[in-house]
Write a protein that holds these residues in place. Structure first.
Motif, short mmCIF file in Angstrom:
data_model
loop_
_atom_site.label_atom_id
_atom_site.label_comp_id
_atom_site.label_asym_id
_atom_site.label_seq_id
_atom_site.Cartn_x
_atom_site.Cartn_y
_atom_site.Cartn_z
N GLY A 289 7.47 -3.43 13.11
CA GLY A 289 6.45 -2.81 12.28
C GLY A 289 6.70 -2.85 10.79
O GLY A 289 5.76 -2.67 10.01
N VAL A 290 7.94 -3.09 10.38
CA VAL A 290 8.29 -2.99 8.96
C VAL A 290 8.69 -4.35 8.41
O VAL A 290 9.48 -5.08 9.02
N TYR A 291 8.12 -4.67 7.25
CA TYR A 291 8.52 -5.86 6.49
C TYR A 291 9.41 -5.35 5.36
O TYR A 291 8.95 -4.63 4.47
N ALA A 292 10.68 -5.71 5.41
CA ALA A 292 11.65 -5.25 4.42
C ALA A 292 12.35 -6.45 3.81
O ALA A 292 12.77 -7.37 4.53
N TYR A 293 12.48 -6.45 2.50
CA TYR A 293 13.22 -7.53 1.84
C TYR A 293 13.74 -7.05 0.50
O TYR A 293 13.31 -5.99 -0.02
#
Length: 568
Positions: free
Chosen positions: A501-505
């Motif tokens: 569910g999470v797009y992290a960068y």
């Protein structure tokens, strides 16, 4: 990488026919763009990319040009275009034109002459081939399909030959093997640069060079057609042709982006490597297929977004071009559905939250962000009840072809509501008056989305917490803030690659690191990132909730929350 004037720019795409109608004929026009320049200046954009405004019969809404040196009367005049450039530059905004040089209209004087005979000066301006002998008589030179359904070849009774049209039969492909064609196009480019144009979006540019054998696509049943992409995508002379084009404006401050369907990262490195002098950026389409079946029919399948694939694709391009070329960043355009309906959630109360989240996710990546008109206010897809209310040639041809194969009307309408190009082409929603303030005409060329009373520019400008003001903040951060350099030039690193569910960068430049967290779901997630980064002393840069929820080394992300932190 050598810094360029457009690296910190944000490009705003205008679909002129749907932007603003100043003369009351139901179609948007150049005067309408001029009247809305103050709005675009307020948003903070640096470049306006305009879809085609050249003289055209409008079989494909301007992508069928009949005169490269004239403006279509429904859009205005050359003098009004010159005024647009002048007024835009007063506001530090440059104009990027759509350059359609793979094909023309069949009403272009070159084609009118070319089809007369095989021995006139324009005979070889287009791709002509003799019929192939089949079991039941003459047939097309090969089995290539048009992108707009059916064969890519049309028989001409005058020449007793077929001409190639990868798109509509009213869009014959130019023969780029012919030096005179290339010279003609170079002259067109010079003409518009002299008018003050500072950029070009080059339509289907990696299809200029065709395999001159024109072979059949293998394993296609007799009487059926298939796209001949292996024989004209990134063709044998494409890099040579692009270097010839780029030589026209070498030394001038011109920015270019090529529409390059099917392009790989490896080829994009060639196209966008500054040392090769071909293109500055390319539009790739890998992430446009994460909710589709196999190309090309799969576009019309209604599927949920494959979120893990989306992250893999975006990361592949971020990593693949870093330090070599330059990315173009976009969620939507005139050929794609509305971003908030596709990748976000257009239900209330999530529409504005997810629109802001999508903007955050994109604008903090490496590359140049493109904002498609209406994206900055969270415009959504439309669901017209009747097929008669749609205008797009691709959509209408698809419906006719698939109905003939037995697909139900209801299934096709669901596909149109989700994927049709007219989703992006409904008129811009300026206020809550008739036609959304787009036009004072009794009828507009395409109906406005009925939700204009709730979603419009006027309401957004008056609300300091609106999507518009959030986008304005994103753009300002990129152009002039302590984190500008890391936003523009920082190294990208994907985190939580398998999170559903999470797009992290992160983006890191010299000693600065930004952590970007975007929740693509209506669920709440608790994230522990201490194994990767410490959150002690982390400073919020921007977010779509009033305050972040940080609990020690744990971050709580609420539905569709976007949060950017500067790490120490």
């Amino acid at each position: 990488m050598e810094q360029q004037w457009w690296h910190k720019s944000v490009i705003y795409q205008v679909y002129p026919k749907s932007f603003y109608d100043a003369d009351g004929d139901g179609n948007g026009d150049i005067r309408g763009i001029i009247e809305k320049l103050d709005y675009l200046q307020e948003l903070g954009v640096d470049i306006i990319w305009m879809c085609p405004i050249n003289q055209s019969p409008m079989d494909d809404n301007g992508y069928d040009i009949s005169d490269y040196y004239e403006i279509a009367p429904e859009f205005g005049t050359i003098q009004e275009f010159e005024t647009l450039i002048e007024e835009a530059q007063k506001r530090n905004i440059q104009i990027m034109m759509d350059l359609v040089i793979n094909h023309t209209s069949d009403e272009h004087p070159w084609f009118v002459e070319s089809r007369k005979s095989a021995d006139n000066p324009y005979s070889d301006y287009y791709i002509w081939r003799d019929p192939k002998e089949g079991e039941t008589g003459p047939k097309e030179p090969n089995n290539w399909a048009s992108y707009f359904s059916g064969s890519a070849w049309e028989f001409d009774s005058n020449r007793q030959q077929y001409y190639l049209h990868l798109y509509s039969k009213k869009q014959p492909d130019l023969n780029w093997e012919h030096p005179k064609v290339r010279k003609e196009m170079q002259d067109v480019i010079r003409f518009w640069i002299e008018k003050g144009v500072k950029g070009f979006r080059m339509d289907v540019i990696n299809k200029l060079s065709k395999d001159q054998r024109f072979p059949d696509v293998p394993n296609v049943p007799e009487g059926e057609y298939a796209l001949g992409r292996p024989y004209y995508l990134d063709g044998p002379r494409i890099h040579e042709f692009l270097r010839e084009v780029a030589a026209v404006y070498e030394g001038k401050e011109i920015v270019t982006v090529g529409e390059t369907s099917g392009v790989t990262v490896e080829n994009a490195r060639l196209y966008t490597n500054p040392a090769r002098k071909e293109l500055d950026m390319v539009f790739q389409f890998d992430h446009m297929a994460v909710d589709a079946g196999p190309y090309p029919v799969g576009k019309w399948e209604v599927k949920p977004v494959d979120f893990l694939a989306l992250k893999r694709i975006m990361s592949h391009w971020q990593d693949g071009l870093y330090g070599i070329g330059w990315n173009s960043l976009y969620w939507s355009n005139h050929d794609q559905p509305r971003a908030v309906s596709r990748f976000g959630d257009d239900r209330e109360p999530y529409r504005e939250l997810s629109a802001k989240m999508l903007g955050t996710c994109l604008h903090f990546m490496q590359g140049t962000p493109y904002v498609y008109q209406g994206e900055e206010i969270g415009m959504t897809n439309v669901q017209f009840e009747s097929l008669d209310e749609y205008q797009d040639i691709e959509l209408l041809n698809m419906y006719k072809e698939r109905r003939a194969k037995g697909v139900s009307h209801d299934e096709l309408m669901r596909a149109i509501w989700a994927k049709g190009r007219d989703n992006a082409r409904t008129p811009m929603q300026w206020d809550d008056t008739g036609h959304g303030g787009f036009s004072k005409a009794e009828q507009t060329w395409l109906k406005v989305n009925p939700n204009y009373k709730a979603i419009n520019v006027k309401a957004q400008l008056e609300d300091p917490e609106s999507v518009f003001h959030y986008y304005k903040s994103l753009i300002q951060l990129r152009k002039d803030s302590p984190v500008s350099d890391v936003m523009v030039y920082g190294k990208y690193q994907l985190l939580l690659a398998e999170h559903e569910g999470v797009y992290a960068y992160t983006r890191t430049f010299e000693t600065d690191t930004l952590l970007v967290l975007c929740n693509f779901q209506d669920d709440t997630y608790s994230l522990a990132l201490d194994e990767v980064h410490t959150l002690q002393g982390a400073a919020p840069i921007i977010g779509n909730y009033s305050a972040p929820q940080l609990e020690g080394e744990t971050i709580v992300l609420r539905p569709y929350e976007a949060l950017v932190l500067q790490l120490t």
